[in-house]
Design a protein around this motif. Structure first.
Motif, PDB file in Angstrom:
ATOM      1  N   TYR A  67      -9.751  38.389  -9.297  1.00 41.15           N
ATOM      2  CA  TYR A  67     -10.759  38.095 -10.320  1.00 41.15           C
ATOM      3  C   TYR A  67     -10.929  36.582 -10.478  1.00 41.15           C
ATOM      4  CZ  TYR A  67     -12.707  38.111 -15.118  1.00 41.15           C
ATOM      5  OH  TYR A  67     -13.472  37.914 -16.234  1.00 41.15           O
ATOM      6  N   LEU A  68      -9.808  35.872 -10.549  1.00 39.08           N
ATOM      7  CA  LEU A  68      -9.843  34.418 -10.713  1.00 39.08           C
ATOM      8  C   LEU A  68     -10.331  33.725  -9.445  1.00 39.08           C
ATOM      9  CD1 LEU A  68      -6.511  33.872 -12.652  1.00 39.08           C
ATOM     10  CD2 LEU A  68      -8.803  33.423 -13.515  1.00 39.08           C
ATOM     11  N   THR A  69      -9.875  34.211  -8.298  1.00 39.06           N
ATOM     12  CA  THR A  69     -10.260  33.590  -7.028  1.00 39.06           C
ATOM     13  C   THR A  69     -11.762  33.664  -6.817  1.00 39.06           C
ATOM     14  OG1 THR A  69      -8.115  34.174  -6.056  1.00 39.06           O
ATOM     15  CG2 THR A  69      -9.895  33.626  -4.537  1.00 39.06           C
TER      16      THR A  69
ATOM     17  N   GLU B  61      -2.334  41.358  -9.082  1.00 35.25           N
ATOM     18  CA  GLU B  61      -3.136  41.145  -7.871  1.00 35.25           C
ATOM     19  C   GLU B  61      -4.627  41.228  -8.194  1.00 35.25           C
ATOM     20  OE1 GLU B  61      -1.792  43.999  -5.073  1.00 35.25           O
ATOM     21  OE2 GLU B  61       0.095  42.946  -4.642  1.00 35.25           O
ATOM     22  N   GLU B  62      -4.979  42.174  -9.060  1.00 34.79           N
ATOM     23  CA  GLU B  62      -6.376  42.299  -9.472  1.00 34.79           C
ATOM     24  C   GLU B  62      -6.830  41.062 -10.240  1.00 34.79           C
ATOM     25  OE1 GLU B  62      -9.212  45.307 -12.110  1.00 34.79           O
ATOM     26  OE2 GLU B  62      -7.147  45.883 -11.603  1.00 34.79           O
ATOM     27  N   GLU B  63      -5.946  40.550 -11.117  1.00 35.84           N
ATOM     28  CA  GLU B  63      -6.274  39.339 -11.860  1.00 35.84           C
ATOM     29  C   GLU B  63      -6.446  38.148 -10.919  1.00 35.84           C
ATOM     30  OE1 GLU B  63      -3.660  38.430 -15.065  1.00 35.84           O
ATOM     31  OE2 GLU B  63      -3.707  40.459 -15.897  1.00 35.84           O
TER      32      GLU B  63
ATOM     33  N   ARG C  37      -5.274  28.517 -14.445  1.00 38.28           N
ATOM     34  CA  ARG C  37      -5.053  29.937 -14.704  1.00 38.28           C
ATOM     35  C   ARG C  37      -4.592  30.664 -13.438  1.00 38.28           C
ATOM     36  NH1 ARG C  37      -5.487  28.616 -19.395  1.00 38.28           N
ATOM     37  NH2 ARG C  37      -6.767  29.598 -21.004  1.00 38.28           N
ATOM     38  N   LEU C  38      -5.182  30.296 -12.292  1.00 39.63           N
ATOM     39  CA  LEU C  38      -4.805  30.957 -11.044  1.00 39.63           C
ATOM     40  C   LEU C  38      -3.359  30.647 -10.674  1.00 39.63           C
ATOM     41  CD1 LEU C  38      -5.573  32.672  -8.620  1.00 39.63           C
ATOM     42  CD2 LEU C  38      -6.452  30.610  -7.507  1.00 39.63           C
ATOM     43  N   VAL C  39      -2.957  29.401 -10.806  1.00 35.98           N
ATOM     44  CA  VAL C  39      -1.568  29.026 -10.525  1.00 35.98           C
ATOM     45  C   VAL C  39      -0.620  29.758 -11.467  1.00 35.98           C
ATOM     46  CG1 VAL C  39       0.085  27.117 -10.548  1.00 35.98           C
ATOM     47  CG2 VAL C  39      -2.188  26.782  -9.575  1.00 35.98           C
TER      48      VAL C  39
END
Length: 733
Positions: free
Chosen positions: A95-97, A90-92, A207-209
């Motif tokens: 971070y990406l969003t 969730e943190e990642e 990366r987000l997907v």
């Protein structure tokens, strides 16, 4: 069922690796740790952030490995709980969003400014130059903030001497910006800030997907976790409510009727236990005092019973199964190893070509400006967009075909492995069978008609909790007219039988043959049929003596035989692996066309997984229960049928949305066709890279044209994948 006391080996450890950004990071850590003396094998599973390492015990300890990993920029910890893994992902995602939002906001203006210049919509060169500087200004937040993760990952992989795609992307972005600033300083408006922005934004979306998919993959482990509820514990001479995590070995806890067993322990009184979730047995078991019961089973008795805890949270059999599942996930198959080897040399090769282009262009008499632009074009062309799309697009098309056949693919990448499957292993109860017993044959003493038999049987089994009694009640319900409450007396012997006295005074006895014999009821020769010894046998007697014998079995699903025959005809090795008794497994094997040597009975979850790994690989496993989750993880591809438990569904790469197992045959056919498209796409993309790299080294191609060439190669593989989506899903190879 015996439990393995040591699921993990002394020379093998599992850890959680924090700070990874992509598969290149995983390869970098692997390469670094493999060089350590005393390390035998290292496998880093990027989706689950798990490091599996084996070797000398002193070398593979956390205290030894953590400092070496830290020098590369990563952090190694003990294997994290599933809850913590969710928090990390969730943190990642956040971070990406955040970086994606910043990149979208500023990148939009960069692209708009570049579009005005390329379209010639500006009145003169001076205005174009100003707009080009504005384009560069808006690209700075994208390059200096949104693109930071790529630079960090590229630097770390360089430190580990395993440069990956992030090195290539970072150099492409930095090169595009530096060349653009140099050109602007010289008065040219042909800047390439848009190239840098496009590379960062497209890769951030990917990366987000990918992170969201990794988050979803943890649900398989979530399903193995039992609810963190309070339990009733005997303390201070009274029953108290206590969180299950605080219960320790030796405590006495109470199980209520229908309650899920939360801890491993020993029963202090006999009771009915549904063990199907862990053993795969089709019938609940009547356990005696002193027998062991495991967390995940369910107590079916009518009154509460007490058990003594033998293993608390973290040391239960279910916890060990979860750890073993994570170990299987961390291991890599041959296909993944091949992909890793390919990635290991692809990026350095592209990097070397780009670096050689600059001095080569200067040697052939080109100016510094043309030489820099040509080197940048090589970097852009070398970015593997077409290679990255080749397999996922075909997988997406194949997934659509599978969905039309009522097959939901949780992992579209599994299609590639499905096309190479050599062995298919099938669970029995709930997968090849309906999961519910029914009367397959009955025989009665001479002169007794079916209506009379159904009436008496209905009265004898009414209100019983035993699954076989309930199956007999269903069989007799069409004609039976007795109802609970019409008894003068009921005497139950759990696990063996019952005696009931009707209002008329007549006694009826129903149960196993051995129990009836102990009730002094004579059993004639015709009471038993030796040819039906595979089935569950229940006898009924009245005041006259033996009345009838009923044979019940868990019947196969309608398409089981046809599906198995199709698999065998296609050349697959087919096996049935079950925790049920040998007789029932062998009988079902004969019904569906499997030889006795292909039917394996009384296998624990651990034994199932070991047997599966002994089959010719790649392997496919179809299972529906909690006891199948380990095998679903150990197999190259796992499939859950329609009636599967939540744990099996979440641990499987595919789920059947229609009854039966016929969809497995269809899925294998779709996978073969999909793999053919994948190979064609990879060929097209490889041909593009070869021709494009050769052309860009010899001919001056602007970076914008290189971007358009990348788009053309992507369009090629897209249209080829579309052929699969437009074709008839029922068409076989």
């Amino acid at each position: 069922m015996p439990v393995s006391d040591a699921l993990s080996k002394e020379d093998e450890q599992l850890f959680t690796l924090h700070g990874m950004w992509c598969t290149s990071c995983a390869l970098a850590v692997e390469g670094s740790l493999k060089r350590l003396e005393g390390v035998r094998e290292v496998s880093v599973h990027y989706p689950s952030a798990t490091l599996c390492i084996s070797g000398t015990p002193a070398v593979i300890q956390l205290s030894t490995l953590a400092p070496k990993v830290k020098r590369l920029g990563y952090r190694l910890t003990e294997l994290e709980p599933v809850v913590d893994a969710h928090g990390r992902l969730e943190e990642e995602s956040r971070y990406l969003t955040l970086r994606l939002m910043v990149g979208s906001l500023f990148g939009m203006w960069t692209m708009l400014a570049s579009l005005l210049i390329y379209a010639g919509a500006l009145p003169d060169h001076q205005v174009e130059l100003v707009v080009a500087w504005v384009s560069g200004a808006f690209s700075l937040p994208v390059v200096l903030f949104a693109g930071v993760p790529f630079y960090r990952a590229g630097w770390r992989t360089l430190l580990a001497k395993r440069p990956g795609m992030d090195v290539l992307v970072s150099l492409g972005v930095i090169g595009a910006v530096m060349v653009s600033i140099w050109l602007l300083w010289r008065g040219s408006s042909e800047a390439y800030f848009d190239t840098a922005v496009m590379l960062i934004m497209l890769l951030l979306v990917g990366r987000l997907v990918e992170t969201l998919c990794r988050h979803r993959g943890l649900k398989a482990l979530d399903s193995l976790a039992l609810p963190d509820d309070n339990i009733k514990v005997w303390q201070a001479e009274r029953w108290e409510s206590l969180p299950v995590g605080e219960a320790t070995k030796g405590m006495r806890i109470e199980l209520a009727s229908g309650e899920l067993v939360a801890l491993d322990g020993m029963l202090e009184a006999p009771g009915w236990i549904d063990t199907a979730s862990l053993t795969g047995e089709s019938l609940p078991r009547h356990l005696h005092a002193g027998q062991k019961v495991y967390a995940g089973c369910r107590y079916l008795g009518a009154t509460p019973i007490v058990m003594q805890v033998s293993a608390g949270v973290g040391k239960r059999r279910l916890d060990l199964l979860c750890d073993e599942m994570r170990r299987y996930q961390a291991e890599k198959g041959e296909l993944q190893k091949l992909a890793d080897r390919f990635a290991a040399w692809l990026s350095p090769l592209a990097l070397v070509l780009a670096m050689l282009t600059l001095p080569g262009a200067l040697l052939f008499g080109l100016g510094w400006e043309d030489a820099f632009v040509r080197a940048l074009s090589v970097l852009v062309v070398a970015c593997p967009c077409a290679v990255g799309l080749a397999v996922p697009l075909a997988s997406l098309a194949g997934s659509g075909q599978a969905m039309q056949q009522s097959i939901a693919l949780r992992d579209p990448a599994a299609l590639e492995t499905l096309a190479r499957i050599r062995s298919v292993a099938l669970d029995k109860t709930g997968t090849l069978t309906t999961g519910s017993h029914s009367v397959m044959h009955w025989q009665a003493r001479e002169g007794v008609g079916e209506p009379t038999l159904q009436r008496k049987l209905s009265a004898a089994v009414a209100g019983s909790e035993h699954p076989l009694a309930q199956a007999l009640a269903r069989w007799s319900s069409s004609r039976g007219d007795q109802r609970p409450g019409q008894y003068l007396q009921v005497n139950d012997t759990p696990g063996e039988g019952r005696r009931v006295q009707l209002n008329s005074g007549e006694w009826l006895t129903v149960g196993s043959a051995g129990w009836l014999a102990r009730q002094q009821i004579a059993l004639p020769a015709q009471a038993e049929d030796a040819t039906l010894d595979f089935a569950s046998q229940v006898m009924l007697a009245d005041d006259t003596g033996w009345l009838a014998t009923f044979y019940l079995a868990d019947q196969p699903v309608k398409d089981a035989a046809a599906s198995v025959n199709n698999l065998l005809a296609a050349g697959y090795v087919v096996a049935m692996i079950s925790g049920d008794r040998q007789g029932a497994v062998s009988w079902l094997g004969e019904r569906i066309g499997l030889g006795r040597d292909a039917c394996y009975a009384r296998r624990s979850p651990e034994a199932k997984a070991r047997l599966l790994q002994a089959l010719p690989s790649p392997t496919l496993y179809v299972g529906d229960g909690l006891n199948d989750t380990l095998s679903l993880a150990a197999a190259d591809v796992g499939i859950a049928p329609l009636s599967a438990s939540e744990a099996a569904r979440e641990g499987a790469a595919a789920q059947l949305m229609a009854a039966g197992v016929g969809s497995v045959v269809k899925l294998l056919c779709i996978a073969k066709r999909t793999r053919r498209i994948m190979v064609q796409n990879l060929f097209f993309s490889a041909l593009y890279n070869t021709l494009a790299l050769g052309l860009v080294v010899l001919v001056a191609i602007p970076p914008l044209v290189a971007v358009l060439a990348m788009a053309a190669s992507s369009l090629t593989v897209t249209l080829n994948a579309a052929r699969l989506a437009w074709s008839d899903p029922d068409e076989n190879d």
